[in-house]
Scaffold this motif. Structure first.
Motif, mmCIF file in Angstrom:
data_model
loop_
_atom_site.group_PDB
_atom_site.id
_atom_site.type_symbol
_atom_site.label_atom_id
_atom_site.label_comp_id
_atom_site.label_asym_id
_atom_site.label_seq_id
_atom_site.Cartn_x
_atom_site.Cartn_y
_atom_site.Cartn_z
ATOM 1 N N HIS A 289 0.846 -1.200 0.000
ATOM 2 C CA HIS A 289 0.000 0.000 0.000
ATOM 3 C C HIS A 289 0.877 1.244 0.000
ATOM 4 O O HIS A 289 1.819 1.348 0.775
ATOM 5 C CB HIS A 289 -0.891 -0.008 1.244
ATOM 6 C CG HIS A 289 -2.020 0.974 1.176
ATOM 7 N ND1 HIS A 289 -1.825 2.334 1.237
ATOM 8 C CD2 HIS A 289 -3.368 0.791 1.063
ATOM 9 C CE1 HIS A 289 -2.990 2.955 1.171
ATOM 10 N NE2 HIS A 289 -3.945 2.036 1.059
ATOM 11 N N ALA A 325 -8.333 8.448 10.294
ATOM 12 C CA ALA A 325 -7.682 8.153 9.014
ATOM 13 C C ALA A 325 -7.059 9.436 8.481
ATOM 14 O O ALA A 325 -7.504 9.998 7.477
ATOM 15 C CB ALA A 325 -8.692 7.589 8.016
ATOM 16 N N SER A 361 -1.859 6.938 8.577
ATOM 17 C CA SER A 361 -3.245 6.933 8.129
ATOM 18 C C SER A 361 -3.968 5.694 8.648
ATOM 19 O O SER A 361 -5.178 5.715 8.874
ATOM 20 C CB SER A 361 -3.329 6.953 6.592
ATOM 21 O OG SER A 361 -2.811 8.153 6.060
ATOM 22 N N CYS A 362 -3.216 4.621 8.811
ATOM 23 C CA CYS A 362 -3.800 3.339 9.228
ATOM 24 C C CYS A 362 -3.269 2.846 10.572
ATOM 25 O O CYS A 362 -3.927 2.026 11.217
ATOM 26 C CB CYS A 362 -3.539 2.266 8.170
ATOM 27 S SG CYS A 362 -4.151 2.680 6.521
ATOM 28 N N HIS A 363 -2.095 3.289 10.975
ATOM 29 C CA HIS A 363 -1.456 2.790 12.194
ATOM 30 C C HIS A 363 -1.300 3.904 13.224
ATOM 31 O O HIS A 363 -1.248 5.086 12.880
ATOM 32 C CB HIS A 363 -0.056 2.240 11.876
ATOM 33 C CG HIS A 363 -0.047 1.127 10.893
ATOM 34 N ND1 HIS A 363 -0.357 -0.169 11.208
ATOM 35 C CD2 HIS A 363 0.245 1.120 9.563
ATOM 36 C CE1 HIS A 363 -0.249 -0.941 10.145
ATOM 37 N NE2 HIS A 363 0.109 -0.179 9.124
ATOM 38 N N ALA A 374 -3.017 -1.116 14.322
ATOM 39 C CA ALA A 374 -3.966 -0.470 13.413
ATOM 40 C C ALA A 374 -4.896 0.448 14.193
ATOM 41 O O ALA A 374 -5.175 0.245 15.373
ATOM 42 C CB ALA A 374 -4.773 -1.515 12.664
ATOM 43 N N ARG A 375 -5.409 1.474 13.532
ATOM 44 C CA ARG A 375 -6.321 2.415 14.163
ATOM 45 C C ARG A 375 -7.719 1.827 14.336
ATOM 46 O O ARG A 375 -8.536 2.344 15.088
ATOM 47 C CB ARG A 375 -6.419 3.698 13.329
ATOM 48 C CG ARG A 375 -5.157 4.549 13.378
ATOM 49 C CD ARG A 375 -5.288 5.767 12.483
ATOM 50 N NE ARG A 375 -4.106 6.608 12.586
ATOM 51 C CZ ARG A 375 -3.959 7.633 13.421
ATOM 52 N NH1 ARG A 375 -4.954 7.935 14.234
ATOM 53 N NH2 ARG A 375 -2.854 8.332 13.461
ATOM 54 N N LEU A 378 -9.191 -4.809 11.764
ATOM 55 C CA LEU A 378 -9.145 -5.278 10.381
ATOM 56 C C LEU A 378 -9.661 -6.707 10.222
ATOM 57 O O LEU A 378 -9.814 -7.183 9.100
ATOM 58 C CB LEU A 378 -7.701 -5.211 9.853
ATOM 59 C CG LEU A 378 -7.100 -3.805 9.748
ATOM 60 C CD1 LEU A 378 -5.609 -3.885 9.529
ATOM 61 C CD2 LEU A 378 -7.774 -3.030 8.624
ATOM 62 N N CYS A 432 -11.425 0.999 6.258
ATOM 63 C CA CYS A 432 -10.746 1.189 4.969
ATOM 64 C C CYS A 432 -11.679 1.876 3.978
ATOM 65 O O CYS A 432 -11.242 2.546 3.043
ATOM 66 C CB CYS A 432 -10.310 -0.155 4.384
ATOM 67 S SG CYS A 432 -9.043 -1.036 5.334
#
Length: 439
Positions: A289, A325, A361-363, A374-375, A378, A432
């Motif tokens: 990504h 995010a 953005s994700c972590h 992760a925020r 998942l 996501c």
């Protein structure tokens, strides 16, 4: 587990408001005796965590290791998030206990201690706390090296040597000048450069500290053997001066909304080199990504982000910003750039194709309530469920065809940094979709 020790140096702190940035570091090196003890004999007794009188930790630290010296102040036994704390004391953490409560942007390291047992579609499953973040080593506070990984994913930094000082320069030598350049020497640091209320450096007169004392080019802890010196500089970002509070009741956030400018993913690549990627070509094998200064948002992604309200609802107007995010604005470190970041933090604007994805953005940078820091979770189809009135709620059921990590509703809300389920709406699928809108 020990509760936070209060040292004489606490009197040197200056607290402007509850939860605000304190004056101990002031953007640079702090008071020496706040972290070090020359003889460990203050007023005739030992004052070093875990050590006998006249025996100090390594480098004369007031702890048995580097992270312990940080956690002497940054660990807390408070029952709600407070100030500069980034670790809930271990005495409060557990599946049947309160759990982590610190809501700083980087997350609470205590999630590393939240090993829980739940169910995946009826089958008992254990979620290992060790997988929730950066496994710093702090013997006095019960933090140990990663049980599985021996080096940073995508790099070679040794896991057994991971400490707060692996990323943050405890002596705060890195500084930002008025022209936006940075160095480890030069004009004196007179103020923190991390916050919305930080003063600006004065050309030819003074400098300010870099964001969060994050070390810059050439940095490597003195205790670390081998060659691991950073090749990428400290990132550009601005945080709110009150950054740990229970006011995160919207997706946009208030107390954990950091305005990220540029360079954060490149900074992460100092240790996670092979995981960094600025570009992505759909359908091409072997890529990861995108995240970095060159990982610009496409027009469809930017439009999705601004319009997304919750699953299936794309009626958002305005910025649509979510601190769950975040994205980078593209600003650097000049006075104009920092002014723009402060304005963005106060009133975020919608993303454009000039802005980009970053690792954060994700972590989260420290740890989170979910695997891989992760925020958001998942591993499940739904982030939320709904009650009989269709009001959103976090799921604690263990019935068949459900995935439950064993968290209480309160613990799940803290895992989302204080956000109630209503923020995401009923039957909200994976976050996501904030960018990709596949639901």
């Amino acid at each position: 587990m020990k509760a936070t020790k209060i040292f004489a140096v606490a009197a040197l702190f200056t607290l402007a408001t509850a939860g605000s940035a304190l004056a101990f570091h002031s953007g640079g090196v702090a008071e020496c005796e706040g972290c070090h003890s020359m003889h460990n004999s203050l007023e005739g007794s030992a004052n070093v965590t875990g050590m006998a009188q006249y025996q100090s930790g390594p480098y004369l630290l007031k702890a048995q290791d580097q992270s312990g010296a940080c956690l002497n102040c940054h660990n807390s036994a408070d029952t709600v998030g407070s100030g500069y704390h980034i670790s809930t004391d271990g005495s409060l953490v557990g599946q049947t206990l309160q759990g982590p409560v610190e809501l700083t942007p980087g997350g609470d390291f205590a999630w590393l201690k939240m090993t829980t047992t739940g169910k995946i579609r009826g089958s008992a499953t254990t979620w290992e706390g060790d997988r929730h973040g950066h496994n710093i080593v702090a013997v006095d506070y019960g933090y140990t090296a990663d049980k599985t990984l021996t080096a940073a994913p995508g790099g070679t930094y040794p896991a057994a040597s991971l400490a707060c000082s692996s990323c943050h320069d405890p002596h705060g030598r890195y500084r930002r000048f008025a022209d936006g350049s940075m160095a480890s020497t030069g004009l004196p640091i007179f103020n923190s450069g991390s916050y919305t209320n930080s003063n600006a450096p004065i050309s030819g007169v003074s400098a300010v500290g870099v964001y969060r004392l994050l070390a810059g080019v050439g940095y490597q802890p003195k205790s670390l053997a081998g060659s691991f010196a950073f090749v990428n500089p400290s990132p550009s970002a601005v945080a709110p001066s009150t950054y740990n509070a229970t006011t995160n009741t919207t997706a946009a956030g208030v107390a954990d909304r950091v305005a990220y400018g540029s360079g954060m993913s490149e900074y992460c690549a100092n240790c996670h080199t092979s995981m960094h990627n600025d570009t992505y070509t759909s359908g091409t094998k072997g890529l990861v990504h995108p995240a970095g200064n060159g990982a610009k948002l496409t027009a469809p992604i930017a439009a999705n982000y601004a319009a997304y309200v919750s699953s299936g609802i794309m009626t958002g107007t305005g910025a649509g910003y979510s601190a769950m995010a975040p994205f980078e604005t593209g600003n650097g470190n000049t006075l104009a750039d920092i002014t723009a970041l402060k304005a963005f933090q106060a009133a975020p604007t919608a993303p454009t194709t000039s802005q980009n994805v970053l690792c954060l953005s994700c972590h989260r940078a420290h740890a989170s309530g979910f695997e891989s820091m992760a925020r958001y979770y998942l591993g499940n189809e739904f982030m939320t469920i709904a009650d009989s009135t269709n009001a959103a709620s976090y799921d604690t059921s263990t019935t068949e065809n459900k995935i439950n990590q064993g968290y209480t509703v309160a613990q799940q809300q803290n895992a989302y940094n204080g956000r109630p389920a209503s923020v995401f709406g009923p039957w909200a699928r994976n976050y996501c979709n904030k960018c990709h809108a596949k639901d």
